[in-house]
Design a protein around this motif. Structure first.
Motif, PDB file in Angstrom:
ATOM      1  N   HIS B  99      -1.728  -4.216   3.997  1.00 14.08           N
ATOM      2  CA  HIS B  99      -0.341  -3.921   3.687  1.00 14.08           C
ATOM      3  C   HIS B  99       0.316  -3.138   4.818  1.00 14.08           C
ATOM      4  CE1 HIS B  99      -0.726  -5.405  -0.310  1.00 14.08           C
ATOM      5  NE2 HIS B  99      -1.709  -4.584  -0.579  1.00 14.08           N
ATOM      6  N   ILE B 102       4.559   1.372   3.534  1.00 15.87           N
ATOM      7  CA  ILE B 102       5.585   1.107   2.534  1.00 15.87           C
ATOM      8  C   ILE B 102       6.335   2.377   2.168  1.00 15.87           C
ATOM      9  CG2 ILE B 102       4.494  -0.912   1.561  1.00 15.87           C
ATOM     10  CD1 ILE B 102       3.331   0.952  -0.606  1.00 15.87           C
ATOM     11  N   SER B 105       9.639   1.459   1.184  1.00 15.47           N
ATOM     12  CA  SER B 105       9.696   0.273   0.352  1.00 15.47           C
ATOM     13  C   SER B 105      10.823   0.356  -0.660  1.00 15.47           C
ATOM     14  CB  SER B 105       8.367   0.095  -0.388  1.00 15.47           C
ATOM     15  OG  SER B 105       8.477  -0.940  -1.328  1.00 15.47           O
ATOM     16  N   ALA B 106      11.430  -0.801  -0.922  1.00 18.38           N
ATOM     17  CA  ALA B 106      12.485  -0.861  -1.921  1.00 18.38           C
ATOM     18  C   ALA B 106      11.921  -1.009  -3.325  1.00 18.38           C
ATOM     19  CB  ALA B 106      13.411  -2.033  -1.606  1.00 18.38           C
ATOM     20  N   ILE B 107      10.604  -1.077  -3.453  1.00 16.18           N
ATOM     21  CA  ILE B 107       9.978  -1.302  -4.751  1.00 16.18           C
ATOM     22  C   ILE B 107       9.073  -0.128  -5.083  1.00 16.18           C
ATOM     23  CG2 ILE B 107       8.604  -2.904  -6.120  1.00 16.18           C
ATOM     24  CD1 ILE B 107       9.190  -5.035  -4.057  1.00 16.18           C
ATOM     25  N   ASP B 111       5.344  -0.884  -9.479  1.00 15.35           N
ATOM     26  CA  ASP B 111       5.772  -2.280  -9.566  1.00 15.35           C
ATOM     27  C   ASP B 111       5.044  -3.138  -8.549  1.00 15.35           C
ATOM     28  OD1 ASP B 111       7.443  -1.767 -11.641  1.00 15.35           O
ATOM     29  OD2 ASP B 111       9.237  -1.504 -10.406  1.00 15.35           O
ATOM     30  N   ARG B 112       4.830  -2.572  -7.367  1.00 14.94           N
ATOM     31  CA  ARG B 112       4.075  -3.317  -6.355  1.00 14.94           C
ATOM     32  C   ARG B 112       2.681  -3.652  -6.888  1.00 14.94           C
ATOM     33  NH1 ARG B 112       5.508  -3.297  -1.064  1.00 14.94           N
ATOM     34  NH2 ARG B 112       3.320  -3.610  -0.567  1.00 14.94           N
ATOM     35  N   LEU B 115       2.898  -6.316  -9.526  1.00 18.53           N
ATOM     36  CA  LEU B 115       3.116  -7.632  -8.929  1.00 18.53           C
ATOM     37  C   LEU B 115       1.833  -8.144  -8.268  1.00 18.53           C
ATOM     38  CD1 LEU B 115       6.661  -7.118  -7.371  1.00 18.53           C
ATOM     39  CD2 LEU B 115       6.049  -8.787  -9.131  1.00 18.53           C
ATOM     40  N   GLU B 116       1.138  -7.243  -7.613  1.00 14.29           N
ATOM     41  CA  GLU B 116      -0.118  -7.631  -6.956  1.00 14.29           C
ATOM     42  C   GLU B 116      -1.106  -8.173  -7.993  1.00 14.29           C
ATOM     43  OE1 GLU B 116      -0.865  -7.328  -3.585  1.00 14.29           O
ATOM     44  OE2 GLU B 116      -2.760  -8.341  -4.028  1.00 14.29           O
ATOM     45  N   PHE B 119       0.102 -11.483  -9.363  1.00 16.53           N
ATOM     46  CA  PHE B 119      -0.010 -12.557  -8.373  1.00 16.53           C
ATOM     47  C   PHE B 119      -1.451 -13.036  -8.257  1.00 16.53           C
ATOM     48  CE2 PHE B 119      -0.117 -14.305  -4.052  1.00 16.53           C
ATOM     49  CZ  PHE B 119       1.015 -15.107  -4.079  1.00 16.53           C
ATOM     50  N   LEU B 169       4.489  -7.375 -14.879  1.00 13.74           N
ATOM     51  CA  LEU B 169       5.347  -6.228 -14.611  1.00 13.74           C
ATOM     52  C   LEU B 169       5.719  -5.519 -15.914  1.00 13.74           C
ATOM     53  CD1 LEU B 169       6.470  -5.270 -11.873  1.00 13.74           C
ATOM     54  CD2 LEU B 169       8.642  -6.326 -12.501  1.00 13.74           C
TER      55      LEU B 169
END
Lengths: 445, 185
Positions: B99, B102, B105-107, B111-112, B115-116, B119, B169
């Motif tokens: 990575h 971050i 980061s905008a997130i 949440d990252r 999402l990880e 995904f 999420l």
């Protein structure tokens, strides 16, 4: 039309941040690799190939002389058959105990055969292409193997079938992506295998064709199911196989993962799911470790699988091909187990167990997993190969680098251990060698 | 310009193909790392895609379709890496992508992570779909071409993949409520 909202923007930002930026450091390496690859002319695309029969003109022959000629030919064949019957080599039964024939293996990229004690060693193929995965027919008269035009074309092998001594090689399928998993039918007349098709999606499909290459192989099974590792049942009426990425209609209760064990008729109908969801085949070992094996009586299928409660561990499971009961684990651990196979008489099984740190050992046990004992240490994970007479197993030594060896050990401790040296295993990786790196010919007793 | 390069490369001009590679490798590598979640497998997939592209380029009829065709080769190579090609010990789990920092980061970090996790639960084809649509920002017809599926099928699969990510999420947010007291925006 799909409207993007805040969530979609968040996904995009997350992907952008995760991916990062910059040119990867392997650009030069990539270009150097490309410099060694030749382009393939457009006319060489496989779908342009047609069988010779399509271009043959029809010949009209008067019927009466034709019948007379056929009768005469039939009579001649009967007489010839009677005359030479006594001199013909007897063939072994497709299952059960048989005599030990030649061991086929790959060394320095070529196919070799040898007696188990290392005598009568002979190089069967001599050309520039790299060979792999030799598989004997059940009657021991033919051998199938893969041929890669070059290491760079490892993804597009051809399937060749030759007589036991290497004569009369026939290309069954030429330079086809994803070609693998060759299984002879019990009568040795048919071959089942899988390769990638290009539509819809790019997925494995199972094909069956005559081992003499007389007609084009036919795709069988559900056209929407990605299927591979076909294995003929001992009675020749069914195929067990493994699927991945299966859909809910094909594989209910997949539990979030996607491997499934199936059985179907050889015509591709009556597909049944034997294992999916909680306990399922470990589909990502299929390329180098034996994945499934029918018992000689056709009553049980062994497979290398995983339980979603402990997905990192590979275990040996048994399942009834008639369905109706969940798979049962038969290895006792510890560590993982791979590549179970039945002894010729169905009275025992052999598999490999261990872990990457401490190594792998070949184990022989009763079919229910009891009385397991180690017969060879420090072997590769492909799965052992039983001798046709059931007294020995052959296993590749763990070091699969530039040179290695095949060890042939007595399962009951009686008799000597033989070692066959092998060299140049192409890449030294397990995926390049695979479960069928050793084939043991069955002959009549 | 690129069309000329494709035509020349199709005729065997290695220099022309090298220029095509050099201008595309970064983007393809990033996409492959996202799909495979493993830099080494991503590298293998990218190199395999370029090797196939070079080998079969003479059979490409429309030079304008080069990029779409290359993306399809890449997706196939990634899926193949994930499904069958096990060049390393199997017990080794997929490694994390490296990575970038971050700090800006905008997130939210949570949440990252969600999402990880979401995904990683997607199958290779769904991951490819998400990357093609959200990361490479391809329109649906191009995504459909890359995956060789009808556009309607792509829409429905994208809907399901997106729903899976969103569910991850939401589930994560529900778990955090008692601790943090509120759901992040």
């Amino acid at each position: 039309m799909i409207v993007r909202d805040d969530f979609d923007r968040m996904v995009t930002v997350w992907l952008d941040e995760t991916a990062g930026a910059g040119v990867p450091d392997y650009l030069d390496e990539t270009l150097e690799g490309l410099a060694r690859i030749e382009q393939r002319p457009a006319w060489m695309r496989p779908w342009r190939w047609l069988t010779m029969q399509l271009a043959m003109p029809r010949v009209v022959i008067p019927r009466a002389p034709l019948y007379l000629a056929l009768l005469a030919l039939l009579l001649a064949l009967v007489l010839i058959g009677v005359a030479i019957a006594g001199s013909q080599h007897r063939l072994p039964p497709p299952y059960g105990i048989a005599a030990n024939g030649q061991i086929a293996f790959i060394s320095d990229g070529q196919l070799w055969t040898s007696r188990p004690d290392g005598s009568d060693s002979r190089q069967v193929t001599i050309d520039s292409s790299v060979k792999g995965l030799p598989v004997w027919s059940r009657d021991g008269t033919r051998i199938a193997f893969l041929s890669y035009a070059s290491p760079a074309s490892a993804a597009v092998p051809s399937l060749i079938v030759a007589n036991a001594g290497g004569s009369n090689p026939i290309t069954i399928v030429a330079e086809t992506e994803g070609l693998r998993h060759v299984s002879f039918s019990p009568d040795s007349r048919l071959l089942a295998f899988s390769y990638w098709i290009v539509y819809p999606g790019q997925r494995d499909r199972i094909f069956i064709g005559p081992a003499d290459g007389s007609t084009t192989p036919t795709q069988v099974g559900d056209p929407d199911l990605s299927a591979f590792y076909p294995a003929f049942s001992p009675d020749g009426t069914r195929l067990a196989f493994v699927s991945d990425l299966c859909q809910p209609t094909n594989c209910p209760n997949t539990g979030g993962s996607n491997g499934a064990l199936h059985v179907m008729r050889v015509d591709g109908t009556a597909i049944e799911v034997l294992a999916s969801g909680q306990v399922q085949p470990a589909i990502d070992v299929d390329r180098w470790a034996r994945l499934i094996d029918w018992s000689p009586d056709g009553a049980t299928i062994l497979f290398t699988g995983l339980d979603l409660d402990d997905p990192a561990t590979r275990s040996i499971y048994a399942v009834d091909p008639a369905g109706g009961a969940p798979p049962r684990r038969i290895d006792g651990g510890p560590g993982s187990s791979y590549g179970a196979t039945w002894s010729p008489d169905g009275g025992r099984i052999a598999y490999v167990r261990g872990d990457p740190a401490s190594g792998w050992e070949a184990v022989v046990a009763r079919p229910d997993g009891n009385e397991a004992r180690v017969v060879a240490r420090d072997v590769a994970r492909f799965g052992p190969q039983w001798s046709p007479d059931g007294t020995r197993i052959a296993a590749v030594d763990r070091s699969v680098g530039a040179t290695g060896s095949i060890r042939i050990v007595p399962v009951d401790g009686e008799g000597p251990t033989f070692t066959l040296p092998i060299g140049g295993l192409t890449t030294g990786s397990e995926s390049a060698v695979g479960v069928d790196s050793i084939g043991w010919q069955r002959t009549a007793e | 310009m690129d069309r000329d390069l494709v035509v020349r490369a199709s005729g065997g001009d290695r220099d022309a193909f090298a220029r095509l590679v050099a201008t595309r490798i970064a983007r393809l590598d990033a996409a492959a790392r996202l799909i495979t979640r493993d830099p080494e497998r991503a590298k293998d997939a990218v190199q395999e895609a370029f090797a196939r592209a070079w080998r079969d380029l003479p059979a490409l009829r429309d030079p304008e379709r080069f990029d779409a065709w290359l993306r399809r080769l890449l997706v196939n190579a990634c899926v193949d890496e994930l499904r069958h090609v096990k060049r390393r010990s199997f017990e080794v789990e997929l490694t994390d992508v490296q990575h970038p920092a971050i700090a800006d980061s905008a997130i939210a970090v949570a949440d990252r992570d969600a999402l990880e996790r979401g995904f990683r639960r997607l199958d290779p084809e769904q991951r490819s779909l998400i990357v093609l649509y959200y990361y490479l920002d391809l329109p649906l017809p191009e995504v459909a071409a890359a995956l060789r599926l009808p556009e309607g099928t792509i829409k429905s699969r994208l809907f399901r993949a997106r729903a899976s990510l969103r569910a991850a999420l939401d589930a994560d947010a529900r778990e955090r409520v008692p601790i943090e007291g509120s759901r992040p925006a």
